[in-house]
Each structure stands twice: as structure tokens, then as C-alpha cells.
Scaffold this motif. Structure first.
Motif, PDB file in Angstrom:
ATOM      1  N   MET A   1      72.853  49.094  79.925  1.00 40.12           N
ATOM      2  CA  MET A   1      72.711  50.435  79.355  1.00 40.12           C
ATOM      3  C   MET A   1      71.511  51.137  79.971  1.00 40.12           C
ATOM      4  SD  MET A   1      73.274  49.533  75.312  1.00 40.12           S
ATOM      5  CE  MET A   1      74.659  48.558  74.778  1.00 40.12           C
ATOM      6  N   SER A   2      71.736  52.346  80.466  1.00 41.12           N
ATOM      7  CA  SER A   2      70.629  53.072  81.090  1.00 41.12           C
ATOM      8  C   SER A   2      69.703  53.692  80.057  1.00 41.12           C
ATOM      9  CB  SER A   2      71.176  54.160  82.022  1.00 41.12           C
ATOM     10  OG  SER A   2      72.001  55.062  81.299  1.00 41.12           O
ATOM     11  N   TYR A   3      70.261  54.129  78.922  1.00 43.77           N
ATOM     12  CA  TYR A   3      69.440  54.729  77.869  1.00 43.77           C
ATOM     13  C   TYR A   3      68.733  53.628  77.105  1.00 43.77           C
ATOM     14  CZ  TYR A   3      68.086  57.684  73.910  1.00 43.77           C
ATOM     15  OH  TYR A   3      67.375  58.366  72.959  1.00 43.77           O
ATOM     16  N   GLN A   4      67.425  53.810  76.891  1.00 40.86           N
ATOM     17  CA  GLN A   4      66.641  52.835  76.138  1.00 40.86           C
ATOM     18  C   GLN A   4      65.975  53.529  74.948  1.00 40.86           C
ATOM     19  OE1 GLN A   4      65.958  49.558  76.305  1.00 40.86           O
ATOM     20  NE2 GLN A   4      66.861  48.937  78.257  1.00 40.86           N
ATOM     21  N   PRO A   5      65.760  52.815  73.834  1.00 39.87           N
ATOM     22  CA  PRO A   5      64.969  53.381  72.737  1.00 39.87           C
ATOM     23  C   PRO A   5      63.598  53.802  73.240  1.00 39.87           C
ATOM     24  CG  PRO A   5      66.052  51.352  72.061  1.00 39.87           C
ATOM     25  CD  PRO A   5      66.254  51.464  73.545  1.00 39.87           C
ATOM     26  N   LEU A   6      62.943  54.697  72.512  1.00 39.28           N
ATOM     27  CA  LEU A   6      61.693  55.280  72.991  1.00 39.28           C
ATOM     28  C   LEU A   6      60.524  54.304  72.991  1.00 39.28           C
ATOM     29  CD1 LEU A   6      61.820  58.806  71.282  1.00 39.28           C
ATOM     30  CD2 LEU A   6      62.435  58.208  73.630  1.00 39.28           C
ATOM     31  N   SER A 134      66.723  57.401  68.678  1.00 35.88           N
ATOM     32  CA  SER A 134      66.727  56.687  69.962  1.00 35.88           C
ATOM     33  C   SER A 134      67.091  55.219  69.794  1.00 35.88           C
ATOM     34  CB  SER A 134      65.359  56.816  70.640  1.00 35.88           C
ATOM     35  OG  SER A 134      64.400  55.937  70.075  1.00 35.88           O
ATOM     36  N   CYS A 135      66.880  54.675  68.600  1.00 35.46           N
ATOM     37  CA  CYS A 135      67.208  53.264  68.359  1.00 35.46           C
ATOM     38  C   CYS A 135      68.696  53.042  68.121  1.00 35.46           C
ATOM     39  CB  CYS A 135      66.441  52.749  67.140  1.00 35.46           C
ATOM     40  SG  CYS A 135      64.655  52.639  67.372  1.00 35.46           S
ATOM     41  N   ASP A 151      72.850  70.462  66.538  1.00 37.63           N
ATOM     42  CA  ASP A 151      72.666  71.164  65.272  1.00 37.63           C
ATOM     43  C   ASP A 151      71.389  70.768  64.537  1.00 37.63           C
ATOM     44  OD1 ASP A 151      75.082  72.170  65.960  1.00 37.63           O
ATOM     45  OD2 ASP A 151      76.117  71.665  64.095  1.00 37.63           O
ATOM     46  N   LEU A 152      70.702  69.759  65.042  1.00 30.40           N
ATOM     47  CA  LEU A 152      69.464  69.325  64.390  1.00 30.40           C
ATOM     48  C   LEU A 152      68.293  69.409  65.364  1.00 30.40           C
ATOM     49  CD1 LEU A 152      67.940  68.142  61.944  1.00 30.40           C
ATOM     50  CD2 LEU A 152      68.655  65.866  62.740  1.00 30.40           C
ATOM     51  N   PHE A 153      68.264  68.516  66.340  1.00 31.54           N
ATOM     52  CA  PHE A 153      67.068  68.409  67.175  1.00 31.54           C
ATOM     53  C   PHE A 153      66.854  69.616  68.083  1.00 31.54           C
ATOM     54  CE2 PHE A 153      67.565  63.614  66.603  1.00 31.54           C
ATOM     55  CZ  PHE A 153      66.600  63.576  65.612  1.00 31.54           C
ATOM     56  N   LYS A 154      67.900  70.160  68.673  1.00 37.42           N
ATOM     57  CA  LYS A 154      67.710  71.326  69.544  1.00 37.42           C
ATOM     58  C   LYS A 154      67.301  72.561  68.738  1.00 37.42           C
ATOM     59  CE  LYS A 154      70.664  69.849  73.381  1.00 37.42           C
ATOM     60  NZ  LYS A 154      71.865  70.146  74.202  1.00 37.42           N
ATOM     61  N   VAL A 155      67.793  72.651  67.519  1.00 34.66           N
ATOM     62  CA  VAL A 155      67.391  73.768  66.649  1.00 34.66           C
ATOM     63  C   VAL A 155      65.907  73.631  66.287  1.00 34.66           C
ATOM     64  CG1 VAL A 155      67.804  74.927  64.442  1.00 34.66           C
ATOM     65  CG2 VAL A 155      69.731  73.993  65.742  1.00 34.66           C
ATOM     66  N   MET A 156      65.481  72.405  66.001  1.00 32.94           N
ATOM     67  CA  MET A 156      64.075  72.163  65.686  1.00 32.94           C
ATOM     68  C   MET A 156      63.195  72.481  66.900  1.00 32.94           C
ATOM     69  SD  MET A 156      64.175  68.638  63.436  1.00 32.94           S
ATOM     70  CE  MET A 156      62.909  69.027  62.244  1.00 32.94           C
ATOM     71  N   LEU A 157      63.595  72.010  68.068  1.00 36.61           N
ATOM     72  CA  LEU A 157      62.800  72.254  69.275  1.00 36.61           C
ATOM     73  C   LEU A 157      62.688  73.744  69.573  1.00 36.61           C
ATOM     74  CD1 LEU A 157      64.011  69.387  71.644  1.00 36.61           C
ATOM     75  CD2 LEU A 157      61.750  69.657  70.641  1.00 36.61           C
ATOM     76  N   GLU A 158      63.762  74.482  69.378  1.00 30.63           N
ATOM     77  CA  GLU A 158      63.707  75.923  69.613  1.00 30.63           C
ATOM     78  C   GLU A 158      62.677  76.579  68.694  1.00 30.63           C
ATOM     79  OE1 GLU A 158      66.669  79.854  69.697  1.00 30.63           O
ATOM     80  OE2 GLU A 158      67.318  78.000  68.710  1.00 30.63           O
ATOM     81  N   TYR A 187      62.498  63.602  74.804  1.00 32.91           N
ATOM     82  CA  TYR A 187      62.841  62.338  75.461  1.00 32.91           C
ATOM     83  C   TYR A 187      64.096  61.729  74.820  1.00 32.91           C
ATOM     84  CZ  TYR A 187      58.670  61.432  78.416  1.00 32.91           C
ATOM     85  OH  TYR A 187      57.702  61.453  79.401  1.00 32.91           O
ATOM     86  N   ALA A 188      64.175  61.779  73.483  1.00 33.73           N
ATOM     87  CA  ALA A 188      65.285  61.147  72.775  1.00 33.73           C
ATOM     88  C   ALA A 188      66.619  61.773  73.125  1.00 33.73           C
ATOM     89  CB  ALA A 188      65.052  61.216  71.262  1.00 33.73           C
ATOM     90  N   ILE A 189      66.632  63.089  73.440  1.00 32.05           N
ATOM     91  CA  ILE A 189      67.893  63.763  73.758  1.00 32.05           C
ATOM     92  C   ILE A 189      67.997  64.074  75.251  1.00 32.05           C
ATOM     93  CG2 ILE A 189      68.040  64.703  71.430  1.00 32.05           C
ATOM     94  CD1 ILE A 189      67.202  67.421  72.535  1.00 32.05           C
ATOM     95  N   ASN A 190      67.133  63.468  76.059  1.00 33.96           N
ATOM     96  CA  ASN A 190      67.167  63.624  77.519  1.00 33.96           C
ATOM     97  C   ASN A 190      66.975  65.073  77.967  1.00 33.96           C
ATOM     98  OD1 ASN A 190      67.525  60.877  78.244  1.00 33.96           O
ATOM     99  ND2 ASN A 190      69.701  61.008  77.686  1.00 33.96           N
ATOM    100  N   ASP A 191      66.023  65.759  77.364  1.00 36.74           N
ATOM    101  CA  ASP A 191      65.704  67.140  77.714  1.00 36.74           C
ATOM    102  C   ASP A 191      64.364  67.140  78.460  1.00 36.74           C
ATOM    103  OD1 ASP A 191      65.039  69.810  77.875  1.00 36.74           O
ATOM    104  OD2 ASP A 191      65.077  70.191  75.706  1.00 36.74           O
ATOM    105  N   GLN A 192      64.411  66.883  79.756  1.00 37.31           N
ATOM    106  CA  GLN A 192      63.184  66.719  80.532  1.00 37.31           C
ATOM    107  C   GLN A 192      62.395  68.018  80.641  1.00 37.31           C
ATOM    108  OE1 GLN A 192      61.989  63.737  81.635  1.00 37.31           O
ATOM    109  NE2 GLN A 192      60.123  64.852  82.165  1.00 37.31           N
ATOM    110  N   ALA A 193      63.065  69.151  80.626  1.00 35.21           N
ATOM    111  CA  ALA A 193      62.347  70.432  80.725  1.00 35.21           C
ATOM    112  C   ALA A 193      61.409  70.615  79.542  1.00 35.21           C
ATOM    113  CB  ALA A 193      63.345  71.586  80.801  1.00 35.21           C
ATOM    114  N   THR A 194      61.871  70.257  78.349  1.00 35.00           N
ATOM    115  CA  THR A 194      61.009  70.372  77.175  1.00 35.00           C
ATOM    116  C   THR A 194      59.939  69.285  77.175  1.00 35.00           C
ATOM    117  OG1 THR A 194      62.810  71.374  75.917  1.00 35.00           O
ATOM    118  CG2 THR A 194      60.974  70.467  74.652  1.00 35.00           C
ATOM    119  N   VAL A 195      60.281  68.096  77.687  1.00 32.69           N
ATOM    120  CA  VAL A 195      59.262  67.047  77.837  1.00 32.69           C
ATOM    121  C   VAL A 195      58.109  67.571  78.683  1.00 32.69           C
ATOM    122  CG1 VAL A 195      58.749  64.819  78.917  1.00 32.69           C
ATOM    123  CG2 VAL A 195      60.820  65.084  77.549  1.00 32.69           C
TER     124      VAL A 195
END
Length: 715
Positions: A1-6, A134-135, A151-158, A187-195
Motif C-alpha cells: 500500500m502506497s498510502y500510509q497513516p500519518l 489516515s489510520c 464534505d468535511l475536510f475540504k470544507v474545513m480547510l477552505e 497530508y491525510a487527503i493528499n492535498d500537497q498544495a495546502t500542505v
């Protein structure tokens, strides 16, 4: 698996599985977290509406994210599908309602979130929920992932990064939580621009904002944070959780090596202020009970041991904490402690921490002494800048008017203490978890601290704007000789036309049970003032060597600057020297003070003009003197033993009988301490700026020449 917990890999989670149901510290820590989650899950999943700060809704959202985080990590470690289902259901339920929620009602000038009354709490919710996500992400369907992320994390980040952009880059404790939560979520949603925005700031320059700017600008060169240890320890959580995530996802950044390992420096700074019983000093708005078991310091202990250095002090910290982070770093620390069970109590030694971005704004000095019985004594002198970092809103003025404040500790108790803050944290019916009105009218005022009050008014007129223009100035420190240590600092113009100098000496002397504390507080003025030297203590008055009159009816000591909250219990006149002994726990303490003619001793207690009974009823006494130039020469002696259960009382009277000021001016101060065995100690201090260990002093007193070398001597 390429995705790993944080925060841990699948392989590390599998390695932690071996510790489940073991008696190791990591095993017991896992059990504590499993027990906490198992107790919370049967309550069911509820997504409450809006509520006030500290109210039911606030606490339910808080408990939800705490247990959501536990469920995610414990699923990885135990592979218990119930934890997976619980975390999945909670995230999905939040995702269904979050973007449709109206903003909460702000209870102050901080920006509101959709769940909480201020974005700080919402940042915390997002950080922990993102870690949980992430887990379990690898076990979710694509539909569940899209719902939670869109509907949750991207709304919060915005909301945090765009809508509240003006607060995202602010260099502040709250700003740390903002960038860390956004970066971890991204990081959890793979949004490197916001990282990248979280790490480097909205402008991408690592100066105007972002995590790197926070780390390089928020702390003094010694790692001290201006708001004090209480708020400093709160900053460690986002620092270490985000740093660990960055190190795992982008190790090329070298976050742990940034600015000469600033992360370690700032963690050690707050750890090293702790009293020997683990509590943190109550500087500025601070709880008197916050200690090194706090999660931020626990994270710092674990990660510093694993990432930086495996030293005995961190082992001792972990032993005191009695818990490790359920993480591979916690396992490392647990295993090391199991191999070194005899580690003594933690001891950071005597030290000074500078305040200000360049270390230019005074600081805090701590003297420590460990005796043959392994009992630790500690004296703390604070002389930094006003602890207000009100960049976001006025409610962030956490500073107190307490320059040259002193706290003293031995026999596992703080026997001269700071009142701390006035706040009912997360108690719904008692002011909604917020700071009480008396926090401003009493707790912040100078009289609430162990430092001299002039003309019954607070330092810097009780004005934050004026206080931010002043800071203390270190005079000298003497820490090379364990039997004779000293610290001295100036506070200039905190009161117009008056300079203050405080010199505190910790001396291990033959015949004394504990180090003697000698406190020389010098007032420098061309005009006469009324000087109040307050002492905050806990315990029972045992005796005095002067007459006083207890008041039959109570009046306050004044009308403003905190005096309106003090009952005048009694007073007496002092002519030459005074002695007061009180019992605290099993120990006797005596304060012996010099006096001029017409000195006054006042017994007082907090609680006046307090209609909601918010203030703790605590005793204090005040040494009052009218003078221009004046030296308060005070000696604190610890002595004796009391045990009511076996009806034992030993050495209830100490060795010091009186204190006499022989000489005091801009050059030197000389004080004589008279003992009950007819011996005398002559205490000498050089008051000149720039004094060094090689400086020679000479003064004639009553025809005798007294000479010494260095800043301090006891003859």
C-alpha cells in the motif's frame, strides 16, 4: 500500500501489537487508551448542535475527536474491527452535516467555527480527526473517502486557509494550531498544495507565515515562549504532531534540524521550568495544577528521546508521567525505562531562559538544589516581557503585571506561590469555561503576586499597552557553586520614577535543614512611596514575634488594583525585625524580615467583592513600608517536622532570629542575619551593573572594612 497513516506505519503498528496485555509502560498505556475508548463507545455516536464554550455540545465534540483519534490508532494496533466501524461511522456522520452547519456564535472576538465557538477548538478537532482518518482510510470504500474528504475536510480547510486567511499566517500559539491542523489534514487527503501553505505560509516565503515561520519566530533563542509555560506546553502538541508527520512524509525538509534543533530547544525550555513535583510555574494566565503529564509535554518527552537524545532526564520525566505515547517512540522510551528502573527524579538543574525574539527582553532564572535526602529545593525569579501576545484579539492578553515575581519550593510543595489564573475550564454552569471577571480585577494585578506593589497600584498602571513597552533586565546569576547560588534582576520604570532590583540567594549552610533563601528587594526612588511586599502562602500561622490586632469586622484593603478583593484580617506595627512562622503540610516555614520605623505587617485573605464566589479563599500577608530608597531584606527558613497522626512536632522554631540591613546603595547591599546560637551571617551583594566573578567590593560599616569578590558573598 502506497498510502500510509500519518504518525505510524502499518509495520510499526504491527510491532506495537506485541505490547498489548503486557505490564510494560507501553503495554499499560495501550490498556489505558483501550479502556477509555471502551468506556466511551457504548454512549453511542452523537453529533450535537451549537452550544456555549464549555457547555455540553462543546465537550461532546471534544470527546468525539479524542475518542475518534483513539479508535483510529487502536484499530491499527489491535485490528479490532469494532474500532474501525466506530471511527468510520463517526467520520461519516460528521461529513453528512458539517457543510450544512451555520457558523457558531462567537463568545469573544475570535472567529467562530461550525462546531465550536472559536476556530482554535475546530482546528484541534480537524487535527485529531485527520489523524484518525489516515489510520482507517485504506479500509474505506471510495464513496466513503469522497464523502469525508469533500464534505468535511475540504470544507474545513477552505474555512481555515481561505475564509480566515488573515489569521492563518499569524505568528502565535493559535497560529501554530491553525497551520499544523491544516497541514496534517492536507497530508491525510493528499492535498500537497495546502500542505505547502501550512509549512511555508500563504506567500510561500517561510517568513510571513507557516510552520517554519512559527518555529523560527515564536520563541526566544533559549526556546522560551512569552505567554509562559501554561500556554507554551499547549503549543507543543501541534509542533510535535506536525513535525512528526512532516518527517515521515517529507524527510528532505529536515524539520527536526531546523534552526539548530529549535523544536528540541523549545521543548526543553518548558520542561525545565517545572517544579520538582511536575507542576508548571503559574506565570501569566496559568493553572496552578497544570503539570508535565500534559499531552504536549508527553509527546515532547517521547519524540525528543527517540529523535534527539536518549538522556536520563527524559527517562526521569517519563517515569514521573507514568504513561507514554502509544506510538513507536513511546515503545522506545518504555523499553529504555524498563532497563533503568532506578532513575532518580528529573532534575534540569539551575538555569536562565531569555525572553524575546533575540533574547533581549529579560527572562526567567531558576535555582535548584538537591540535598542528601534527595529533596529538591527550587527558587524561580521572573523578569521577562509582559506575557501578552494579542495579535488575534484582546482575549489573548494573557499577561500579568508581575515583574520580579518569586516562587519557592521544597519538601514537594510550592510554599511561596503565585495565585495563577482565574478561569473555570470547560465547566458549563461556571462561566462557560472562560476567564472569570476577577481574572482581570485580581489575578492579573501585581498584588496577586509575590512582588512589591508601589502606592497600592499595579505595575505599568495595570495597562497592557504600557506594560508591553517594558521588560526586566538580568543583573547576574551565580550557579557554579551548589552550596551558594544567586540570581538578580532589575525592573526599571515599571512605576514612574522608581527602579527595582531583586536579588535572591539560595545558600546551603551548616546547621540548616534546607537551603536558606535570602531575598533582597531594593526600591530606588528620589521620592517617598508606600511599598507593599506581599507573600502568598498556604497553611496555618503558628507564631509571630510581634504584636498584632485581629479585626473583628472585615474591610477591604483598597478599592482598586486587586486590593478590593482582599479582606483585611489584622495588622501590627514593626520596629526593627519581624518573624512569622506557618505550618504547611508537615513542614514549618519562617519568614524573617528587616524593618524601618513605622513598618506595618498586614494579614489578608482573598474573597472580598466576589459575589459569584469565583476566587479561592487563600491567605497572604503584606509587609508595608513608607520610604524613598528602601531595601526589603527577607529570609525564608524551612525547618522542623509535624505529624498530627503520631502527635510529633520537631524543631518548630528555626535558627534565624532577626535580619538587619547594615548598608544599601547603588554599589552594594550588606545585610546581617542574627541566629539563635548567637552567631551572625553577613550577606553581601554587589549592585553595580556589569558585576562579574572577578569584581572586588569594599565597604566601610561602623569602622569595619568588609571586602569580597564576585556578585555575592556570605561571610
Amino acid at each position: 500500500m502506497s498510502y500510509q497513516p500519518l504518525l505510524m506505519s502499518y509495520e510499526q503498528a504491527a510491532q506495537l501489537r506485541q505490547y498489548v496485555n503486557t505490564n510494560s509502560l507501553i503495554g499499560l498505556s495501550i490498556k489505558e487508551e483501550i479502556d477509555a475508548l471502551e468506556a466511551y463507545m457504548p454512549i453511542g455516536i452523537e453529533i450535537p448542535g451549537h452550544g456555549e464554550a464549555g457547555g455540553y455540545e462543546h465537550n461532546r465534540h471534544k470527546q468525539n475527536y479524542i475518542h475518534l483519534d483513539l479508535a483510529g490508532r487502536l484499530y491499527l494496533i489491535t485490528e479490532d474491527k469494532r474500532y474501525l466501524d466506530y471511527a468510520t461511522t463517526m467520520l461519516v456522520e460528521y461529513a453528512k452535516v458539517y457543510k450544512h452547519r451555520e457558523l457558531n456564535i462567537s463568545r469573544d472576538s475570535n472567529k467562530p467555527g461550525r462546531l465550536f465557538h472559536q476556530t482554535l477548538n475546530e482546528n484541534m478537532w480537524m487535527l485529531y480527526s485527520s489523524c484518525a482518518y489516515s489510520c482507517i482510510r485504506h479500509q474505506l470504500t471510495e464513496q466513503q473517502q469522497q464523502l469525508i474528504e469533500n464534505d468535511l475536510f475540504k470544507v474545513m480547510l477552505e474555512m481555515f486557509v481561505e475564509t480566515y486567511a488573515e489569521n492563518f499566517d499569524i505568528i502565535h500559539n493559535h497560529g501554530l494550531w491553525s497551520v499544523a491542523s491544516a497541514g496534517i489534514c492536507a497530508y491525510a487527503i493528499n492535498d500537497q498544495a495546502t500542505v505547502d501553505k501550512a509549512i511555508y505560509g500563504l506567500k510561500g516565503d517561510s517568513v510571513s507565515g507557516g510552520f517554519i515561520a512559527q518555529l523560527t519566530q515564536l520563541f526566544s533563542p533559549d526556546g522560551y515562549y512569552m505567554e509562559g509555560p501554561y500556554y507554551h506546553r499547549f503549543s507543543l502538541r501541534p509542533i510535535f504532531l506536525f513535525a512528526e508527520t512532516i518527517e515521515r512524509r517529507q524527510p528532505e525538509i529536515g524539520i527536526y534540524q531546523l534552526k539548530d534543533e529549535v523544536i528540541k530547544t523549545t521543548a526543553y525550555a518548558v520542561m525545565s521550568t517545572a517544579f520538582p513535583n511536575g507542576t508548571l510555574p503559574a506565570l501569566n494566565d496559568s493553572s496552578r495544577t497544570m503539570d508535565i503529564k500534559d499531552l504536549g509535554i508527553l509527546l515532547a518527552t517521547n519524540i525528543c528521546f527517540d529523535r534527539y537524545e536518549k538522556n536520563e532526564t527524559l527517562l526521569a520525566m517519563a517515569k514521573h508521567q507514568g504513561h507514554v505515547w502509544v506510538h513507536n517512540t513511546g515503545a522506545t522510551l518504555s523499553n529504555a525505562l524498563q532497563d533503568n528502573t532506578e532513575v532518580p527524579n528529573f532534575n534540569w538543574g539551575s538555569l536562565s531562559l531569555s525572553d524575546g525574539a533575540e533574547g533581549e527582553c529579560g527572562g526567567v532564572t531558576i535555582l535548584r538544589h538537591r540535598d542528601a535526602q534527595a529533596d529538591d529545593s527550587m527558587a524561580l525569579l521572573w523578569y521577562g516581557q509582559h506575557g501578552s501576545d494579542a495579535k488575534l484579539h484582546s482575549a489573548l492578553d494573557h499577561g500579568h503585571f508581575d515583574g520580579l515575581h518569586l516562587s519557592l519550593f521544597n519538601n514537594n510543595q510550592e510554599f511561596i506561590n503565585d495565585y495563577g489564573y482565574g478561569r473555570w475550564v470547560n465547566i458549563e454552569p461556571k462561566f462557560g469555561g472562560r476567564y472569570i471577571p476577577e481574572n482581570k480585577s485580581y489575578c492579573k494585578q501585581t498584588i496577586a503576586h509575590n512582588t512589591v506593589v508601589i502606592d497600592q497600584t499595579s505595575q505599568n498602571q495595570g495597562s497592557t499597552a504600557i506594560a508591553q513597552q517594558h521588560f526586566g533586565e538580568q543583573h547576574f546569576t551565580l550557579m557554579d557553586n551548589d552550596s551558594l547560588q544567586a540570581m538578580s534582576a532589575y525592573a526599571r520604570d515599571y512605576y514612574p520614577g522608581v527602579d527595582q532590583q531583586r536579588t535572591v540567594i539560595m545558600a546551603e549552610l551548616e546547621g540548616f535543614e534546607k537551603p536558606l533563601i535570602i531575598d533582597l528587594f531594593r526600591m530606588i526612588s528620589d521620592e517617598e512611596h508606600s511599598y507593599d511586599y506581599p507573600v502568598h502562602y498556604n497553611g496555618q500561622i503558628i507564631r509571630t514575634d510581634f504584636d498584632y490586632e485581629a479585626n473583628k469586622s472585615l474591610n477591604t484593603l483598597g478599592d482598586a488594583f486587586g486590593y478590593q478583593h482582599l479582606w483585611n484580617l489584622g495588622q501590627g506595627k514593626i520596629e526593627k525585625s519581624s518573624l512569622t512562622t506557618w505550618l504547611m503540610g508537615n513542614t514549618y516555614y519562617s519568614l524573617i524580615s528587616s524593618a524601618n520605623e513605622n513598618s506595618e505587617f498586614i494579614f489578608a485573605r482573598t474573597g472580598a467583592n466576589d459575589p459569584d464566589f469565583n476566587l479561592r479563599n487563600e491567605p497572604m500577608f503584606i509587609l508595608r513600608q513608607k520610604a524613598a530608597n528602601h531595601l526589603f531584606a527577607n529570609v525564608y527558613e524551612t525547618h522542623g517536622y509535624f505529624n498530627e497522626a503520631v502527635e510529633a512536632s520537631l524543631n518548630a522554631r528555626g535558627l534565624v532570629e532577626s535580619v538587619e540591613v547594615l548598608h544599601s546603595d547603588d554599589n552594594v547591599s550588606v545585610v546581617m542575619i542574627h541566629l539563635s546560637n548567637e552567631k551572625q551571617l553577613t550577606v553581601c551583594v554587589n549592585n553595580q551593573v556589569g558585576v562579574t566573578a572577578e569584581t572586588k567590593s569594599n565597604v566601610a560599616i561602623n569602622g569595619d572594612q568588609i571586602t569580597w569578590t564576585g556578585p555575592v558573598a556570605i561571610l
